[in-house]
Design an enzyme around this catalytic site. Structure first.
Site, mmCIF file in Angstrom:
data_model
loop_
_atom_site.group_PDB
_atom_site.id
_atom_site.type_symbol
_atom_site.label_atom_id
_atom_site.label_comp_id
_atom_site.label_asym_id
_atom_site.label_seq_id
_atom_site.Cartn_x
_atom_site.Cartn_y
_atom_site.Cartn_z
ATOM 1 N N GLY A 1 0.837 -1.199 0.000
ATOM 2 C CA GLY A 1 0.000 0.000 0.000
ATOM 3 C C GLY A 1 0.866 1.240 0.000
ATOM 4 O O GLY A 1 2.109 1.158 0.056
ATOM 5 N N GLU B 1 10.382 1.733 0.541
ATOM 6 C CA GLU B 1 9.967 2.256 -0.773
ATOM 7 C C GLU B 1 10.097 3.782 -0.762
ATOM 8 O O GLU B 1 10.234 4.411 -1.804
ATOM 9 C CB GLU B 1 8.522 1.821 -1.064
ATOM 10 C CG GLU B 1 8.286 1.489 -2.514
ATOM 11 C CD GLU B 1 6.892 0.965 -2.807
ATOM 12 O OE1 GLU B 1 6.144 0.643 -1.858
ATOM 13 O OE2 GLU B 1 6.536 0.901 -3.995
HETATM 14 C C1 6MZ Z 1 3.119 -0.598 -2.518
HETATM 15 C C2 6MZ Z 1 1.641 -1.639 -3.943
HETATM 16 C C3 6MZ Z 1 2.488 -1.360 -5.044
HETATM 17 O O1 6MZ Z 1 -3.891 -6.120 -3.598
HETATM 18 O O2 6MZ Z 1 -5.718 -4.971 -4.856
HETATM 19 N N1 6MZ Z 1 0.564 -2.273 -4.405
HETATM 20 N N2 6MZ Z 1 1.959 -1.254 -2.702
HETATM 21 N N3 6MZ Z 1 3.968 -0.298 -3.520
HETATM 22 C C4 6MZ Z 1 3.692 -0.657 -4.797
HETATM 23 N N4 6MZ Z 1 4.557 -0.284 -5.780
HETATM 24 C C5 6MZ Z 1 4.198 0.532 -6.878
HETATM 25 N N5 6MZ Z 1 1.916 -1.885 -6.143
HETATM 26 C C6 6MZ Z 1 0.742 -2.448 -5.733
HETATM 27 O O3 6MZ Z 1 -3.385 -5.047 -5.813
HETATM 28 C C7 6MZ Z 1 -3.234 -3.653 -5.791
HETATM 29 C C8 6MZ Z 1 -2.697 -3.189 -4.452
HETATM 30 O O4 6MZ Z 1 -1.355 -3.662 -4.268
HETATM 31 C C9 6MZ Z 1 -0.579 -2.707 -3.549
HETATM 32 C C10 6MZ Z 1 -1.500 -1.522 -3.268
HETATM 33 O O5 6MZ Z 1 -2.064 -1.685 -1.976
HETATM 34 C C11 6MZ Z 1 -2.584 -1.684 -4.338
HETATM 35 O O6 6MZ Z 1 -3.815 -1.090 -3.961
HETATM 36 P P1 6MZ Z 1 -4.497 -5.839 -4.953
HETATM 37 O O7 6MZ Z 1 -4.743 -7.070 -5.758
#
Ligand code: 6MZ
Length: 371
Positions: A206, A236
């Site tokens: 997130g 990050e």
């Molecule tokens: C942090 C990330 C992310 O879980 O709804 N997500 N969190 N850093 C990143 N780097 C760019 N990329 C994705 O997939 C989407 C969710 O994954 C996390 C975020 O919480 C995003 O809402 P799901 O399947």
């Protein structure tokens, strides 16, 4: 594994070798074509204005903040059970198509009262998506705890059998940094309940500027106490205190790790904690000025445990073969180095030793064919 080769041949070679994907978010990997189709449908229903979102979906470069705005849009587009099953099926098929033989797919279970969705029914929709896969042989564990494996007949074409792609799929449940301790705890309890159904670990992800480590720690400790492996999005952004707290926790893996300082790396190196490397994601979200200064270079030289991953194939218009190619082209890795990286990733998966054994055999077999 011959050495010198051209750009196109190397790309094709990266596609052809077996690979392991350990850091991919389901909703970040939705095909652009599917997103556009879903947006059109919602536009026709009057739920959104299609022309407002079309250019957002198709945009190439995105800042980290824009990524999280886009995830909110993705979650509006993919809210019901049926759509969750559809995107799961497509995402697994896409990974299998480029020879990913083991995928640890992570996703955040969501409660959505309007759609009659609980975290558990969300997860069931994901498993239903795995069951619906027909174009490749997906080995996963059914909701009933039964292992579904490569049992479908080979697809025949003329007199020649065409070997179907095979992929093991296991799930990680993500805790979103916007969640409360209770919601995080609910996700870990669900993961423990569903351990027999292919859930192999927990992820914390997130928007990194949101939430406090202390909010998630009780749930993560609960996972640890019950033997459920944990991977954390760590560093990050430059948040020294949190990075140190995360290292104190000793997770089984960390993702990104862009802003660790030298003494944090010293600790990570001593504990040999595997790092999930997401080159394109880090570049696009401006975590670094250019790809050649990515920490992959130093970690690789120091022989630190690493696994090359995609993060969000849809969001960043990439795939795992492309990430391998990028690592080779930027850091001067040859085919042998890349093959070693992909083979070694077996050691960092969260699935059991039985799966590891089969994967080692798959890589040995591929190595003998490539030699
Ligand atoms: C942090 C990330 C992310 O879980 O709804 N997500 N969190 N850093 C990143 N780097 C760019 N990329 C994705 O997939 C989407 C969710 O994954 C996390 C975020 O919480 C995003 O809402 P799901 O399947």
């Amino acid at each position: 594994m011959g050495e010198g080769c051209g750009f196109a041949e190397m790309k094709e070679w990266c596609r052809s070798i077996p690979k392991i994907e350990l850091h991919a978010h389901l909703n970040g990997c939705i095909r652009d074509s599917t997103l556009l189709e879903l947006a059109k449908e919602l536009g026709q229903k009057g739920d959104i204005i299609f022309s407002d979102v079309e250019h957002v979906i198709m945009k190439y470069g995105r800042s980290l903040t824009e990524c999280f705005q886009l995830f909110d849009l993705f979650h509006i587009l993919a809210t019901d059970h049926e759509t969750i099953s559809r995107i799961t099926k497509e995402v697994v098929e896409d990974f299998a198509a480029e020879n990913v033989v083991y995928l640890e797919l992570r996703t955040t279970p969501k409660n959505n009262i309007a759609k009659g969705m609980s975290k558990q029914s969300y997860l069931k929709a994901v498993v239903d998506g795995l069951k619906a896969i027909t174009s490749v042989d997906a080995s996963f564990i059914n909701f009933s705890g039964r292992a579904e494996s490569f049992c479908k007949p080979l697809h025949k074409s003329g007199t020649n059998d065409i070997k179907r792609k095979k992929i093991y799929v296991r799930l990680l449940l993500s805790i979103d940094r916007r969640e409360t301790t209770a919601a995080a705890m609910e996700t870990v309890s669900l993961a423990l309940e569903m351990k027999e159904c292919g859930v192999v670990g927990i992820d914390l992800s997130g928007n990194p500027v949101v939430g406090e480590w202390s909010t998630f720690l009780p749930a993560l400790m609960y996972a640890k106490e019950h033997g459920l492996p944990v991977t954390l999005h760590c560093g990050e952004i430059a948040n020294r205190k949190e990075i140190q707290e995360m290292l104190d926790f000793s997770p089984e893996r960390i993702g990104h790790a862009c802003f660790l300082e030298e003494d944090d790396w010293e600790r990570a190196r001593l504990s040999k904690i595997p790092v999930e490397i997401c080159l394109t994601s880090n570049l696009r979200t401006e975590r670094l000025s250019s790809i050649d200064v990515h920490h992959f270079g130093n970690l690789y030289k120091a022989q630190h445990p690493l696994v090359i991953c995609t993060d969000d194939t849809g969001l960043f218009s990439t795939n795992l073969s492309n990430e391998y190619y990028l690592a080779a082209a930027t850091f001067g890795l040859d085919k042998k180095d890349l093959f070693y990286l992909s083979t070694n990733a077996v050691e960092f998966i969260f699935a059991d030793d039985g799966v590891k054994k089969v994967l080692r055999e798959i890589f040995q077999d591929a190595e003998s064919r490539l030699a």
